[in-house]
Scaffold this motif. Structure first.
Motif, PDB file in Angstrom:
ATOM      1  N   ASN A 130       0.824  -1.216   0.000  1.00 18.12           N
ATOM      2  CA  ASN A 130       0.000   0.000   0.000  1.00 18.12           C
ATOM      3  C   ASN A 130       0.857   1.265   0.000  1.00 18.12           C
ATOM      4  OD1 ASN A 130      -2.714  -0.710  -0.287  1.00 18.12           O
ATOM      5  ND2 ASN A 130      -2.864  -1.289   1.870  1.00 18.12           N
ATOM      6  N   VAL A 131       1.990   1.184  -0.666  1.00 17.40           N
ATOM      7  CA  VAL A 131       2.844   2.357  -0.876  1.00 17.40           C
ATOM      8  C   VAL A 131       2.656   2.809  -2.316  1.00 17.40           C
ATOM      9  CG1 VAL A 131       5.213   3.219  -0.971  1.00 17.40           C
ATOM     10  CG2 VAL A 131       4.524   1.626   0.837  1.00 17.40           C
ATOM     11  N   TYR A 132       2.089   3.988  -2.508  1.00 11.80           N
ATOM     12  CA  TYR A 132       1.792   4.476  -3.858  1.00 11.80           C
ATOM     13  C   TYR A 132       1.417   5.952  -3.788  1.00 11.80           C
ATOM     14  CZ  TYR A 132      -2.996   4.048  -2.199  1.00 11.80           C
ATOM     15  OH  TYR A 132      -4.142   4.176  -1.450  1.00 11.80           O
ATOM     16  N   VAL A 133       1.381   6.560  -4.948  1.00  5.86           N
ATOM     17  CA  VAL A 133       0.818   7.892  -5.143  1.00  5.86           C
ATOM     18  C   VAL A 133      -0.201   7.781  -6.256  1.00  5.86           C
ATOM     19  CG1 VAL A 133       1.362  10.087  -6.290  1.00  5.86           C
ATOM     20  CG2 VAL A 133       2.636   9.403  -4.263  1.00  5.86           C
ATOM     21  N   LEU A 134      -1.326   8.428  -6.089  1.00  6.88           N
ATOM     22  CA  LEU A 134      -2.349   8.413  -7.134  1.00  6.88           C
ATOM     23  C   LEU A 134      -2.062   9.512  -8.157  1.00  6.88           C
ATOM     24  CD1 LEU A 134      -5.687   7.837  -5.188  1.00  6.88           C
ATOM     25  CD2 LEU A 134      -4.423   6.205  -6.580  1.00  6.88           C
ATOM     26  N   GLY A 135      -1.937   9.116  -9.420  1.00  8.26           N
ATOM     27  CA  GLY A 135      -1.803  10.088 -10.487  1.00  8.26           C
ATOM     28  C   GLY A 135      -3.144  10.640 -10.916  1.00  8.26           C
ATOM     29  N   SER A 136      -4.194   9.907 -10.589  1.00  6.51           N
ATOM     30  CA  SER A 136      -5.561  10.359 -10.879  1.00  6.51           C
ATOM     31  C   SER A 136      -6.416  10.054  -9.662  1.00  6.51           C
ATOM     32  CB  SER A 136      -6.117   9.640 -12.111  1.00  6.51           C
ATOM     33  OG  SER A 136      -6.082   8.226 -11.948  1.00  6.51           O
ATOM     34  N   ASN A 137      -7.135  11.056  -9.185  1.00  3.51           N
ATOM     35  CA  ASN A 137      -7.956  10.897  -7.992  1.00  3.51           C
ATOM     36  C   ASN A 137      -9.251  11.675  -8.195  1.00  3.51           C
ATOM     37  OD1 ASN A 137      -9.144  10.954  -5.449  1.00  3.51           O
ATOM     38  ND2 ASN A 137      -7.196  11.065  -4.376  1.00  3.51           N
ATOM     39  N   ALA A 138     -10.336  10.939  -8.333  1.00  2.00           N
ATOM     40  CA  ALA A 138     -11.628  11.578  -8.588  1.00  2.00           C
ATOM     41  C   ALA A 138     -12.098  12.418  -7.403  1.00  2.00           C
ATOM     42  CB  ALA A 138     -12.678  10.510  -8.917  1.00  2.00           C
ATOM     43  N   GLY A 139     -11.487  12.224  -6.239  1.00  2.00           N
ATOM     44  CA  GLY A 139     -11.865  12.994  -5.070  1.00  2.00           C
ATOM     45  C   GLY A 139     -11.194  14.351  -4.972  1.00  2.00           C
ATOM     46  N   SER A 144     -10.589  18.093  -6.437  1.00  2.00           N
ATOM     47  CA  SER A 144     -11.369  19.010  -7.262  1.00  2.00           C
ATOM     48  C   SER A 144     -10.624  19.438  -8.519  1.00  2.00           C
ATOM     49  CB  SER A 144     -11.761  20.251  -6.444  1.00  2.00           C
ATOM     50  OG  SER A 144     -10.605  20.917  -5.970  1.00  2.00           O
ATOM     51  N   VAL A 145      -9.293  19.502  -8.449  1.00  2.00           N
ATOM     52  CA  VAL A 145      -8.480  19.824  -9.624  1.00  2.00           C
ATOM     53  C   VAL A 145      -7.938  18.519 -10.201  1.00  2.00           C
ATOM     54  CG1 VAL A 145      -6.420  20.991 -10.476  1.00  2.00           C
ATOM     55  CG2 VAL A 145      -7.848  22.097  -8.747  1.00  2.00           C
ATOM     56  N   GLU A 146      -8.273  18.241 -11.460  1.00  2.00           N
ATOM     57  CA  GLU A 146      -7.800  17.013 -12.109  1.00  2.00           C
ATOM     58  C   GLU A 146      -6.283  17.032 -12.148  1.00  2.00           C
ATOM     59  OE1 GLU A 146      -6.095  14.569 -14.855  1.00  2.00           O
ATOM     60  OE2 GLU A 146      -6.276  16.686 -15.377  1.00  2.00           O
ATOM     61  N   GLN A 147      -5.673  15.884 -11.850  1.00  2.00           N
ATOM     62  CA  GLN A 147      -4.244  15.846 -11.629  1.00  2.00           C
ATOM     63  C   GLN A 147      -3.422  15.455 -12.856  1.00  2.00           C
ATOM     64  OE1 GLN A 147      -2.672  16.723  -8.396  1.00  2.00           O
ATOM     65  NE2 GLN A 147      -4.624  17.732  -8.705  1.00  2.00           N
ATOM     66  N   TRP A 148      -3.687  14.291 -13.399  1.00  2.00           N
ATOM     67  CA  TRP A 148      -2.802  13.717 -14.418  1.00  2.00           C
ATOM     68  C   TRP A 148      -2.665  14.629 -15.642  1.00  2.00           C
ATOM     69  CZ3 TRP A 148      -0.058   9.061 -14.278  1.00  2.00           C
ATOM     70  CH2 TRP A 148       0.515   8.656 -15.495  1.00  2.00           C
ATOM     71  N   GLY A 149      -3.761  14.961 -16.266  1.00  2.00           N
ATOM     72  CA  GLY A 149      -3.715  15.753 -17.496  1.00  2.00           C
ATOM     73  C   GLY A 149      -3.193  17.155 -17.277  1.00  2.00           C
ATOM     74  N   ASN A 150      -3.649  17.802 -16.202  1.00  2.00           N
ATOM     75  CA  ASN A 150      -3.199  19.165 -15.938  1.00  2.00           C
ATOM     76  C   ASN A 150      -1.710  19.217 -15.619  1.00  2.00           C
ATOM     77  OD1 ASN A 150      -5.562  20.786 -16.271  1.00  2.00           O
ATOM     78  ND2 ASN A 150      -6.390  19.893 -14.400  1.00  2.00           N
ATOM     79  N   THR A 151      -1.230  18.271 -14.818  1.00  2.00           N
ATOM     80  CA  THR A 151       0.200  18.252 -14.497  1.00  2.00           C
ATOM     81  C   THR A 151       1.027  18.000 -15.743  1.00  2.00           C
ATOM     82  OG1 THR A 151      -0.346  17.383 -12.297  1.00  2.00           O
ATOM     83  CG2 THR A 151       1.954  17.231 -13.004  1.00  2.00           C
ATOM     84  N   CYS A 152       0.552  17.102 -16.599  1.00  2.00           N
ATOM     85  CA  CYS A 152       1.238  16.814 -17.860  1.00  2.00           C
ATOM     86  C   CYS A 152       1.385  18.081 -18.697  1.00  2.00           C
ATOM     87  CB  CYS A 152       0.475  15.743 -18.635  1.00  2.00           C
ATOM     88  SG  CYS A 152       1.107  15.423 -20.298  1.00  2.00           S
ATOM     89  N   LEU A 153       0.294  18.828 -18.835  1.00  2.00           N
ATOM     90  CA  LEU A 153       0.327  20.030 -19.666  1.00  2.00           C
ATOM     91  C   LEU A 153       1.235  21.107 -19.075  1.00  2.00           C
ATOM     92  CD1 LEU A 153      -3.414  20.347 -20.755  1.00  2.00           C
ATOM     93  CD2 LEU A 153      -1.481  19.504 -22.091  1.00  2.00           C
ATOM     94  N   ILE A 154       1.245  21.231 -17.757  1.00  2.00           N
ATOM     95  CA  ILE A 154       2.077  22.263 -17.140  1.00  2.00           C
ATOM     96  C   ILE A 154       3.546  21.851 -17.171  1.00  2.00           C
ATOM     97  CG2 ILE A 154       2.497  23.573 -15.017  1.00  2.00           C
ATOM     98  CD1 ILE A 154      -0.517  23.311 -14.437  1.00  2.00           C
TER      99      ILE A 154
END
Length: 436
Positions: A389-398, A400-410
């Motif tokens: 149970n060691v991990y980081v979520l790249g996508s988390n629906a909980g 409010s700011v979408e993570q994966w796509g926005n971080t990729c673009l920035i």
């Protein structure tokens, strides 16, 4: 941002599902042996997704679709009904993305089951358009990472058939050649790059325009997901009491240092597609480190057949090697015409029996904590972390700011020459817009 979404969905279907099918949705299922006059009396569940039901060709096996179809067939047989595939095709929807179409159809209650991307799960879940799936019997078997990624406003909005983990793919032979230990922390990683470069390896890290965000996410959220205060920190981010930019800054500073020291070729990374750009150099042992998804290590895929010892590890973080996990999920429309049947179908394909069929054929991580992952030796370091149970979520629906796509673009803005402060301002802007 929409381009990454189709890519993520395809990756989570074992990276082989094809979005641009030539046939229309609502088509009849090939090979169904009931007489036409009986079809009107069948119990049907309508599934909207990116793939059609496969008509197996003995000479050409599409592993991902076959595995999925096997679990659907199991549900059909057990429940005495038929699952009708309604498919997305770019040809039919022209400029609309898969997400756009999914949102339109779910809001109009056009289907029962949907395969959804994380940001769509978040939107539909917050709008009350998806059922709370925690009531399903087999939801009890889910890994914590699955529940964490797909919970919106306290409700389990979607559940996947597989967990997609991203990691660093390293050439163990080259690390051994220079007496290097596999890196745990950002400092360890930079030292490995320094040694490689001093020994004539000009660019130690092969990168592309899609996956450098993994370095950022691993460092940004290592403590959030592993420090015991996850829900409180996410709530404070969603309420604006904390800034996403404060979490992201160390990861961007790390990437900037790698760019400045030439460990990453920013210009090439900005233009390169995943695996196509950095893959040849990695396979030719010119580059010791690349990043990719779990299934790329399996035989017959991107890095499945190599002339050196491969190891797949997590990204460097303050908590050591850190897998970055993303996933899509199946959701049920809250006002589905065939709601009860859809719930029975989803519960069946999420049974340990069905998930074992799926994970064994696709060689992926199961969402069920009861289904062991039979992974190759190269993937064991990454798998061990996830089992702990060691991990980081790249996508988390909980969030409010979408993570994966926005971080990729920035990250791409950084590759193009934007300053770290300018990149952090982009995160602040996204958060402010969400709070409004």
């Amino acid at each position: 941002m929409k381009k990454w979404i189709a890519g993520l969905l395809a990756l989570c279907l074992a990276w082989t599902a094809v979005f641009t099918m030539t046939a229309c949705g609502d088509r009849k299922i090939a090979g169904h042996n009931l007489a036409e006059t009986d079809k009107s009396r069948e119990e049907i569940v309508n599934l909207f997704g990116p793939m059609e039901k496969s008509n197996p060709d003995p000479d050409k096996e599409n592993v991902a679709r076959t595995a999925f179809d096997k679990t659907i067939s199991l549900a059909e047989e057990r429940l005495g009904l038929r699952v009708e595939y309604r498919t997305y095709t770019a040809e039919n929807y022209q400029e609309k993305t898969y997400d756009d179409v999914s949102l339109d159809r779910a809001r109009s209650h056009m289907d029962d089951l949907y395969l959804l991307n994380p940001d769509t799960i978040q939107i539909l879940g917050s709008e009350g358009k998806l059922l709370d799936l925690s009531q399903l019997e087999n939801a009890e078997n889910l890994r914590d990472v699955v529940k964490a990624a797909n919970t919106v406003d306290g409700k389990l909005a979607a559940i996947p058939q597989e967990v997609v983990a991203h990691g660093l793919f390293v050439n163990q032979d080259m690390f051994d050649q220079y007496n290097l230990s596999l890196p745990e922390t950002p400092e360890d990683f930079l030292e490995c790059c320094r040694v490689f470069q001093e020994n004539g390896i000009e660019t130690p890290v092969g990168a592309n325009r899609w996956w450098l965000e993994n370095f950022v996410l691993a460092q940004a959220y290592a403590d959030l997901y592993n420090g015991g205060n996850t829900q409180t920190e996410i709530r404070e981010l969603n309420e604006g009491k904390r800034k996403y930019s404060e979490y992201m800054r160390p990861g961007f500073e790390f990437l900037q240092e790698m760019i400045d020291k030439g460990y990453i070729d920013a210009e090439k990374a900005y233009q390169s597609e995943a695996i196509e750009g950095e893959g040849p150099d990695f396979m030719a042992q010119k580059t010791p480190i690349v990043m990719a998804y779990w299934s790329a290590a399996n035989a017959g895929t991107a890095y499945g057949q190599l002339d050196f010892e491969l190891k797949v590890i997590g990204f460097p973080s303050s908590y050591g090697q850190m897998p970055v996990v993303s996933m899509t999920g199946y959701g049920i429309c809250s006002e589905a015409e065939n709601k009860e049947r859809a719930m029975a179908v989803l519960n069946t394909i999420l049974s340990d029996e069905a998930l074992k069929i799926y994970s064994e054929q696709n060689k992926v991580i199961s969402p069920s904590k009861n289904v062991e992952t039979d992974c190759i030796e190269a993937l064991k370091p990454l798998n061990d972390k996830i089992e702990e149970n060691v991990y980081v979520l790249g996508s988390n629906a909980g969030m409010s700011v979408e993570q994966w796509g926005n971080t990729c673009l920035i990250v791409r803005k950084l590759l193009k020459g934007d300053s770290i402060d300018e990149c952090m301002a982009e995160f602040d802007k996204l958060q402010e817009e969400t709070l409004k």
